[in-house]
Design a protein around this motif. Structure first.
Motif, short mmCIF file in Angstrom:
data_model
loop_
_atom_site.label_atom_id
_atom_site.label_comp_id
_atom_site.label_asym_id
_atom_site.label_seq_id
_atom_site.Cartn_x
_atom_site.Cartn_y
_atom_site.Cartn_z
N ARG A 197 5.39 7.69 8.55
CA ARG A 197 6.08 7.17 7.62
C ARG A 197 5.15 7.27 6.33
O ARG A 197 5.56 7.35 5.23
CB ARG A 197 6.14 5.77 7.82
N ALA A 198 3.89 6.87 6.37
CA ALA A 198 2.95 7.14 5.32
C ALA A 198 2.90 8.50 4.70
O ALA A 198 2.84 8.58 3.42
CB ALA A 198 1.57 6.57 5.71
N ASP A 199 2.87 9.30 5.55
CA ASP A 199 2.99 10.95 5.11
C ASP A 199 4.15 11.21 4.25
O ASP A 199 4.26 11.91 3.18
CB ASP A 199 2.80 11.78 6.29
N ALA A 200 5.20 10.55 4.91
CA ALA A 200 6.49 10.72 4.04
C ALA A 200 6.60 10.06 2.81
O ALA A 200 7.17 10.76 1.72
CB ALA A 200 7.52 10.13 5.01
N LEU A 201 6.10 8.95 2.60
CA LEU A 201 6.07 8.29 1.34
C LEU A 201 4.98 9.06 0.34
O LEU A 201 5.37 9.23 -1.01
CB LEU A 201 5.47 6.67 1.56
N GLU A 202 3.83 9.56 0.80
CA GLU A 202 2.92 10.24 -0.19
C GLU A 202 3.92 11.62 -0.49
O GLU A 202 3.75 12.07 -1.59
CB GLU A 202 1.77 10.50 0.71
N GLN A 203 4.39 12.34 0.30
CA GLN A 203 5.11 13.55 0.02
C GLN A 203 6.30 13.18 -0.87
O GLN A 203 6.46 14.09 -1.82
CB GLN A 203 5.74 14.06 1.45
N LYS A 204 7.15 12.03 -0.85
CA LYS A 204 7.96 11.72 -1.88
C LYS A 204 7.48 11.61 -3.12
O LYS A 204 7.96 11.98 -4.14
CB LYS A 204 8.69 10.26 -1.40
N ARG A 225 -1.16 2.84 5.88
CA ARG A 225 -2.33 3.75 6.65
C ARG A 225 -3.26 2.69 7.34
O ARG A 225 -3.93 3.28 8.04
CB ARG A 225 -3.05 4.36 5.45
N GLN A 226 -3.02 1.54 6.96
CA GLN A 226 -3.91 0.29 7.69
C GLN A 226 -3.59 0.23 9.18
O GLN A 226 -4.29 -0.21 10.09
CB GLN A 226 -3.80 -0.88 7.07
N PHE A 227 -2.53 0.61 9.34
CA PHE A 227 -1.64 0.48 10.61
C PHE A 227 -1.69 2.13 11.41
O PHE A 227 -0.83 2.07 12.39
CB PHE A 227 -0.42 -0.54 10.68
N GLU A 228 -2.28 2.81 11.24
CA GLU A 228 -2.41 4.16 11.81
C GLU A 228 -2.85 3.97 13.13
O GLU A 228 -3.54 3.25 13.37
CB GLU A 228 -3.07 5.12 11.24
N PRO A 229 -2.47 4.61 14.06
CA PRO A 229 -1.71 5.94 14.29
C PRO A 229 -0.17 5.73 14.18
O PRO A 229 0.45 6.64 14.19
CB PRO A 229 -2.27 6.95 15.43
N PHE A 230 0.19 4.38 14.26
CA PHE A 230 1.71 3.98 14.56
C PHE A 230 2.43 4.37 13.35
O PHE A 230 3.52 4.78 13.44
CB PHE A 230 1.71 2.36 15.12
N ARG A 284 6.09 6.30 -8.52
CA ARG A 284 4.97 7.08 -8.06
C ARG A 284 3.75 6.23 -7.28
O ARG A 284 3.41 6.14 -6.00
CB ARG A 284 4.42 8.30 -8.51
N ARG A 285 3.37 5.24 -8.37
CA ARG A 285 2.41 4.45 -7.86
C ARG A 285 2.80 3.36 -6.77
O ARG A 285 1.95 3.11 -5.89
CB ARG A 285 1.94 3.54 -8.92
N LEU A 286 4.14 2.99 -6.92
CA LEU A 286 4.70 1.92 -5.84
C LEU A 286 4.70 2.85 -4.44
O LEU A 286 4.26 2.21 -3.32
CB LEU A 286 5.86 1.59 -6.04
N LEU A 287 5.07 4.18 -4.37
CA LEU A 287 5.04 4.79 -3.17
C LEU A 287 3.72 5.12 -2.63
O LEU A 287 3.69 4.93 -1.46
CB LEU A 287 5.60 6.13 -3.55
N ARG A 288 2.67 5.29 -3.44
CA ARG A 288 1.29 5.47 -2.76
C ARG A 288 0.87 4.25 -2.33
O ARG A 288 0.06 4.10 -1.50
CB ARG A 288 0.55 5.99 -4.20
N ARG A 289 1.08 3.01 -3.14
CA ARG A 289 0.65 1.80 -2.64
C ARG A 289 1.19 1.44 -1.22
O ARG A 289 0.48 1.03 -0.41
CB ARG A 289 0.94 0.86 -3.68
N GLY A 290 2.61 1.74 -1.25
CA GLY A 290 3.41 1.55 -0.04
C GLY A 290 2.67 2.30 1.30
O GLY A 290 2.52 1.95 2.37
N ALA A 291 2.28 3.58 1.03
CA ALA A 291 1.75 4.45 1.90
C ALA A 291 0.18 4.14 2.33
O ALA A 291 -0.13 4.13 3.37
CB ALA A 291 1.61 6.05 1.43
N ALA A 292 -0.48 3.27 1.40
CA ALA A 292 -1.80 2.83 1.50
C ALA A 292 -1.60 1.72 2.67
O ALA A 292 -2.48 1.55 3.62
CB ALA A 292 -2.38 2.51 0.38
#
Length: 81
Positions: A65-72, A56-61, A45-53
């Motif tokens: 994908r970040a939302d999908a990682l956080e949901q996972k 998030r630095q490159f939003e809105p593009f 879970r920590r790896l997934l959240r870090r990947g999402a973070a």
């Protein structure tokens, strides 16, 4: 530890002739197994959240994908935050 091994250990622990010492050994093994499983889930879970973070630095593009990682990560928790 496989589920079969866990069932076998519990079968040993539930025998009426099992000593307290043997029961303690079985309980300790099961506790170690559950702690290892919880640690593995936490690490994943920590790896997934870090990947999402990072994404998030490159939003809105990368928002989807970040939302999908956080949901996972949330789904992997089994309903726990």
């Amino acid at each position: 530890m496989t589920p079969t091994q866990a069932v076998t250990l519990m079968g040993i622990a539930l025998k009426p002739t099992t000593t307290h010492r043997t029961s303690l050994i079985v309980i300790r093994r099961m506790a170690r197994y559950f702690c290892e499983s919880a640690d593995a889930i936490y690490d994943e879970r920590r790896l997934l959240r870090r990947g999402a973070a990072v994404l998030r630095q490159f939003e809105p593009f990368t928002k989807e994908r970040a939302d999908a990682l956080e949901q996972k990560a949330k789904d992997r928790a089994g309903g726990h935050p």
